[in-house]
Structures are given as structure tokens and as C-alpha cells.
Design an enzyme around this catalytic site. Structure first.
Site, PDB file in Angstrom:
ATOM      1  N   ARG A 155       0.856  -1.182   0.000  1.00 25.00           N
ATOM      2  CA  ARG A 155       0.000   0.000   0.000  1.00 25.00           C
ATOM      3  C   ARG A 155       0.895   1.235   0.000  1.00 25.00           C
ATOM      4  O   ARG A 155       1.893   1.287   0.728  1.00 25.00           O
ATOM      5  CB  ARG A 155      -0.910   0.034   1.239  1.00 25.00           C
ATOM      6  CG  ARG A 155      -2.084  -0.944   1.208  1.00 25.00           C
ATOM      7  CD  ARG A 155      -3.134  -0.548   0.160  1.00 25.00           C
ATOM      8  NE  ARG A 155      -4.287  -1.436   0.155  1.00 25.00           N
ATOM      9  CZ  ARG A 155      -4.433  -2.509  -0.621  1.00 25.00           C
ATOM     10  NH1 ARG A 155      -3.476  -2.859  -1.468  1.00 25.00           N
ATOM     11  NH2 ARG A 155      -5.539  -3.233  -0.568  1.00 25.00           N
ATOM     12  N   GLU A 214      -3.810   7.529  -5.242  1.00 29.76           N
ATOM     13  CA  GLU A 214      -4.116   6.774  -6.464  1.00 29.76           C
ATOM     14  C   GLU A 214      -5.461   7.205  -7.020  1.00 29.76           C
ATOM     15  O   GLU A 214      -6.449   7.178  -6.283  1.00 29.76           O
ATOM     16  CB  GLU A 214      -4.117   5.273  -6.169  1.00 29.76           C
ATOM     17  CG  GLU A 214      -2.747   4.753  -5.784  1.00 29.76           C
ATOM     18  CD  GLU A 214      -2.757   3.289  -5.348  1.00 29.76           C
ATOM     19  OE1 GLU A 214      -3.817   2.644  -5.406  1.00 29.76           O
ATOM     20  OE2 GLU A 214      -1.692   2.797  -4.951  1.00 29.76           O
ATOM     21  N   HIS A 223      -1.386   0.047  -9.579  1.00 31.76           N
ATOM     22  CA  HIS A 223      -2.043  -0.815  -8.582  1.00 31.76           C
ATOM     23  C   HIS A 223      -2.775  -1.945  -9.315  1.00 31.76           C
ATOM     24  O   HIS A 223      -3.936  -2.231  -9.011  1.00 31.76           O
ATOM     25  CB  HIS A 223      -3.015  -0.021  -7.693  1.00 31.76           C
ATOM     26  CG  HIS A 223      -3.316  -0.727  -6.390  1.00 31.76           C
ATOM     27  ND1 HIS A 223      -3.559  -0.082  -5.218  1.00 31.76           N
ATOM     28  CD2 HIS A 223      -3.403  -2.050  -6.090  1.00 31.76           C
ATOM     29  CE1 HIS A 223      -3.794  -0.951  -4.252  1.00 31.76           C
ATOM     30  NE2 HIS A 223      -3.693  -2.163  -4.767  1.00 31.76           N
TER      31      HIS A 223
HETATM   32  N1  LIG Z   1      -0.746  -4.424  -5.239  1.00 32.94           N
HETATM   33  C1  LIG Z   1      -1.830  -5.147  -5.144  1.00 32.94           C
HETATM   34  O1  LIG Z   1      -2.637  -5.224  -6.061  1.00 32.94           O
HETATM   35  C2  LIG Z   1      -2.058  -5.926  -3.886  1.00 32.94           C
HETATM   36  C3  LIG Z   1      -2.796  -7.112  -3.964  1.00 32.94           C
HETATM   37  C4  LIG Z   1      -2.968  -7.871  -2.807  1.00 32.94           C
HETATM   38  C5  LIG Z   1      -2.438  -7.429  -1.608  1.00 32.94           C
HETATM   39  N2  LIG Z   1      -1.754  -6.261  -1.549  1.00 32.94           N
HETATM   40  C6  LIG Z   1      -1.205  -5.792  -0.267  1.00 32.94           C
HETATM   41  O2  LIG Z   1      -0.277  -6.737   0.210  1.00 32.94           O
HETATM   42  C7  LIG Z   1      -0.380  -6.783   1.636  1.00 32.94           C
HETATM   43  C8  LIG Z   1       0.133  -8.117   2.146  1.00 32.94           C
HETATM   44  O3  LIG Z   1      -0.754  -9.148   1.747  1.00 32.94           O
HETATM   45  P1  LIG Z   1      -0.672 -10.612   2.367  1.00 32.94           P
HETATM   46  O4  LIG Z   1      -1.746 -11.407   1.711  1.00 32.94           O
HETATM   47  O5  LIG Z   1       0.727 -11.104   2.325  1.00 32.94           O
HETATM   48  O6  LIG Z   1      -1.073 -10.313   3.878  1.00 32.94           O
HETATM   49  P2  LIG Z   1      -0.724 -11.167   5.191  1.00 32.94           P
HETATM   50  O7  LIG Z   1      -1.555 -10.606   6.268  1.00 32.94           O
HETATM   51  O8  LIG Z   1      -0.796 -12.636   4.904  1.00 32.94           O
HETATM   52  O9  LIG Z   1       0.809 -10.833   5.445  1.00 32.94           O
HETATM   53  C9  LIG Z   1       1.227  -9.593   5.911  1.00 32.94           C
HETATM   54  C10 LIG Z   1       2.393  -9.818   6.826  1.00 32.94           C
HETATM   55  O10 LIG Z   1       2.827  -8.540   7.274  1.00 32.94           O
HETATM   56  C11 LIG Z   1       3.200  -8.688   8.625  1.00 32.94           C
HETATM   57  N3  LIG Z   1       3.268  -7.416   9.319  1.00 32.94           N
HETATM   58  C12 LIG Z   1       2.292  -6.776  10.018  1.00 32.94           C
HETATM   59  N4  LIG Z   1       2.784  -5.653  10.569  1.00 32.94           N
HETATM   60  C13 LIG Z   1       4.092  -5.583  10.220  1.00 32.94           C
HETATM   61  C14 LIG Z   1       5.130  -4.668  10.493  1.00 32.94           C
HETATM   62  N5  LIG Z   1       4.932  -3.600  11.274  1.00 32.94           N
HETATM   63  N6  LIG Z   1       6.351  -4.903   9.978  1.00 32.94           N
HETATM   64  C15 LIG Z   1       6.584  -6.002   9.206  1.00 32.94           C
HETATM   65  N7  LIG Z   1       5.640  -6.916   8.934  1.00 32.94           N
HETATM   66  C16 LIG Z   1       4.408  -6.703   9.429  1.00 32.94           C
HETATM   67  C17 LIG Z   1       2.185  -9.648   9.206  1.00 32.94           C
HETATM   68  O11 LIG Z   1       2.668 -10.254  10.398  1.00 32.94           O
HETATM   69  C18 LIG Z   1       2.032 -10.645   8.083  1.00 32.94           C
HETATM   70  O12 LIG Z   1       2.904 -11.750   8.224  1.00 32.94           O
HETATM   71  C19 LIG Z   1      -1.868  -6.571   1.890  1.00 32.94           C
HETATM   72  O13 LIG Z   1      -2.123  -6.030   3.159  1.00 32.94           O
HETATM   73  C20 LIG Z   1      -2.281  -5.641   0.788  1.00 32.94           C
HETATM   74  O14 LIG Z   1      -2.284  -4.311   1.263  1.00 32.94           O
HETATM   75  C21 LIG Z   1      -1.562  -5.513  -2.661  1.00 32.94           C
END
Ligand SMILES: NC(=O)c1ccc[n+]([C@@H]2O[C@H](COP(=O)([O-])OP(=O)(O)OC[C@H]3O[C@@H](n4cnc5c(N)ncnc54)[C@H](O)[C@@H]3O)[C@@H](O)[C@H]2O)c1
Length: 349
Positions: A245, A274, A293
């Protein structure tokens, strides 16, 4: 014959002419499910409470779902986000109202991890610059020695977050023989060890990595986490990749280090705003590769998200617990349990 289970799709799933925006989202399983009706909402943002008054479930694309979106009649049982980011949803308000919030990690895991690998390969191979050189014909070929790429063997890939997507990135990058490190305060050390990933402090990711990739959610804790101080720790040859994000990165600070060539470049699928303003200085930089995105948007990603949301909605209709619920507290409440029993009686017959 009891009233059907009614499913709403947020208005942004449909074009002005009524055609679906994303035909890879297969609605056939909803269309053919017994005792299910579905309808598109008008494309309002946030979703209005009056819009969902007569629905049991909502499949939500990019629109916001706030406390104002919740109707006091308490009919809505589930909001199924099309994707895994849920910063557009007021989770606490959902929990208070007994609404389960579901996300679709199975749909995005591979597509987003692939888009991070795409950035790593395009940045390290200087793909965009070399495409440009080729179009300049002889003049471009004459300059190709100035665009040496970065070999990946033994180089360090650091991820902020080793969850669904971060872990998949490490699985996919294995054959490139990189060193793998990650920072994640909530990581399961066994999962990291199984992937050959060393868990390190946040600052170490910035200091040691040749590629810093952001794969954590946007939360109050992670907003602005990639700030000027941490960017200053990066090697001048290193790249920053953000597919999570935009607001996790202080974009002004990033623009400055990129302008001053204090890091090698960036791959950004997400931005603070965005779409960005056309005159945003970051868009002028030639050491950044952007995605709107949407780098992970593939037929398979959309089909996967859609299938997961439909499965979750039909699970609830049949009185079964949906799989990936963000606010699991809801599932423990007596109100939710009796709701499932009621759905089971009506539809699972
Ligand atoms: N670009 C896109 O189109 C797109 C698509 C899907 C997801 N995303 C983004 O990707 C992110 C991650 O997705 P995911 O499915 O892996 O989520 P997830 O919840 O499985 O994994 C996120 C990880 O981040 C960790 N985390 C939380 N706080 C943290 C911190 N302060 N420092 C370091 N790590 C921390 C969590 O412990 C977790 O392991 C989503 O939250 C979403 O915003 C973007």
C-alpha cells in the site's frame, strides 16, 4: 419456501452499460446456486446503508465500507473483500455489527508474488531502459554498455512482511540463489526457517538488502514505516519495491532519495495517492518502474478472488463458517452462531 439469500456486488464490478468490468470473475456459481439472488449496487462510495438493507452478503471491490454503510436492521452477515487489503473497510464497525469480513489470500498470493518478481527482474535487468535503447536503433545500441544490469546470485532480497505474499515471494525466488531476509514482528520463525529466510530487525532489512520489498498491510503501525531515516540506510545500489500500500512509504522522502540517486531505483505498484496527480514529481523519475495498482491483475487473479468470495458467501448461506475471516471474534459470538443455525435450517435442508 423461504426468502432467497441475497448477495450484493459493489457497483464498481459493473460498467456504465451494465457489462461486467472483470469478466474473469465467474458469476455462474452464484447464478446457478439454489435460493440465491444477486444484484449490483449503484456505484456509490462509501457503500450506503440503504443500499445493503435487503442483502445477506456483500462482495466488495474497491468501494469503502464504513460505519455509515451498516444498516441497523442487522441483516448483512458477511462482507467478502475481493482481494486481501481491507484498509477500505471499517473492521471494528463490522465486528460490532456482527458482520464477518472475509478476504481472498488464495486468489492474490501467486499473482502479487509474481509481480514482485517481475519488478526484481525488470529493475535488475534494466528492462525499460534497454527497451528504450533498442527503439533508438544505432544511437541506442551505442549506449548499451552504460546500462549494466545487476546479477542476482548471492544478492540479498529483504521483505518487510513474511505472510501470504511475502512467503510466496521467497518460494518463487528460490532458483535465483539469492540470500533471503525478512522483518516481521508477527512471523512464525518455523515458517521463515522452512523457507530459508533469516528473520532480522527492521533496520537490517534496509541496511543489508539489494532489494527491499514491502509486503505488510497498511496499519497505524506501518503507515510511513519506510521513511527518510530508513531509506538513508539503503545501499546506493539497492532497489525499493512496494506492492503493498502506498502510504506505508513516505513518498516525498522516497522521491528525494531517488532524485539524488541515493538508491538505484524503485518498483512501485502502489502510490500514496491513487491515481497520482499528473504533476507528481515521482512520475518524472527514470529510475522507477510503475504499476497502476494492477501489476497482479491477471485472468487467474480475478478468477481466484471471485471463486474465493463466492465460496465464502455460499458457505455462510449453508450455515458453514467461511474460511478466511479477518475479524474472527465475530465467529465466537452467540448471535453469529445462531445466525448460521438459522441459515442452515433455511438453505442446507
Ligand atoms: N498491489 C496489489 O494489487 C495488492 C494485492 C494484494 C495485496 N496487496 C497488499 O499486500 C499486503 C500483504 O498481503 P498478504 O496477503 O501477504 O497479507 P498477510 O496478512 O498474509 O501478510 C502480511 C504480513 O505482514 C506482517 N506485518 C504486520 N505488521 C508488520 C510490520 N509492522 N512490519 C513487518 N511486517 C508486518 C504480518 O505479520 C504478516 O505476516 C496486503 O495487506 C495488501 O495491502 C496488494
Amino acid at each position: 419456501m423461504s426468502a432467497p439469500f441475497r448477495v450484493a456486488l459493489s457497483g464498481d464490478f459493473r460498467k456504465a452499460d451494465g457489462a461486467p468490468v472483470y469478466p474473469d470473475f465467474d458469476l455462474e456459481p452464484l447464478r446457478t446456486a439454489p435460493n440465491v439472488e444477486f444484484a449490483y449496487l449503484e456505484p456509490r462510495d462509501p457503500v450506503g446503508a440503504d443500499q445493503i438493507e435487503d442483502f445477506d452478503a456483500l462482495i466488495l471491490l474497491g468501494r469503502r465500507f464504513t460505519k455509515e454503510s451498516i444498516h441497523p436492521n442487522g441483516r448483512l452477515a458477511i462482507v467478502a473483500r475481493f482481494g486481501v487489503g481491507y484498509d477500505t473497510v471499517d473492521v471494528e464497525a463490522c465486528t460490532r455489527a456482527g458482520i464477518a469480513l472475509v478476504i481472498t489470500p488464495d486468489g492474490v498470493r501467486r499473482p502479487v508474488a509474481v509481480s514482485i518478481v517481475t519488478f526484481i527482474l525488470a529493475l535488475s535487468g534494466k528492462l525499460i531502459a534497454k527497451d528504450r535503447l533498442t527503439r533508438e536503433a544505432a544511437a541506442g545500441f551505442a549506449k548499451r554498455g552504460e546500462y549494466m544490469g545487476l546479477g542476482l546470485v548471492g544478492r540479498t532480497l529483504g521483505s518487510i512482511g513474511i505472510g501470504n505474499i511475502g512467503a510466496e515471494l521467497f518460494r518463487l525466488i528460490k532458483p535465483f540463489d539469492m540470500k533471503l531476509i525478512a522483518h516481521d514482528p508477527y512471523a512464525d520463525p518455523k515458517v521463515a526457517a522452512g523457507l530459508g529466510v533469516e528473520l532480522v530487525g527492521l533496520e537490517d532489512v534496509f541496511r543489508r538488502s539489494d532489494f527491499v520489498s514491502v509486503s505488510c498491510p497498511l496499519t497505524p503501525e506501518t503507515r510511513g514505516l519506510v521513511n527518510a531515516g530508513r531509506l538513508a540506510l539503503m545501499k546506493p545500489t539497492a532497489y525499493l519495491i512496494n506492492t503493498a500500500r502506498g502510504p506505508i512509504v513516505d513518498q516525498k522522502a522516497l522521491t528525494k532519495v531517488l532524485e539524488e540517486r541515493r538508491i538505484a531505483g524503485a518498483g512501485l505498484d502502489v502510490l500514496e495517492k491513487e491515481p497520482p496527480d499528473a504533476d507528481d514529481p515521482i512520475l518524472k523519475l527514470d529510475n522507477v518502474i510503475f504499476g497502476p495498482h494492477a501489476l497482479c491483475w491477471t485472468d487467474q487473479c480475478f478468477a481466484g478472488n471471485g471463486a474465493a468470495d463466492v465460496r465464502a458467501v455460499l458457505d455462510v448461506q449453508h450455515g458453514r463458517e467461511p474460511r478466511v475471516v479477518v475479524n474472527r471474534d465475530v465467529l465466537e459470538s452467540a448471535a453469529w452462531k445462531s445466525r448460521l443455525i438459522e441459515f442452515r435450517k433455511r438453505f442446507a435442508g
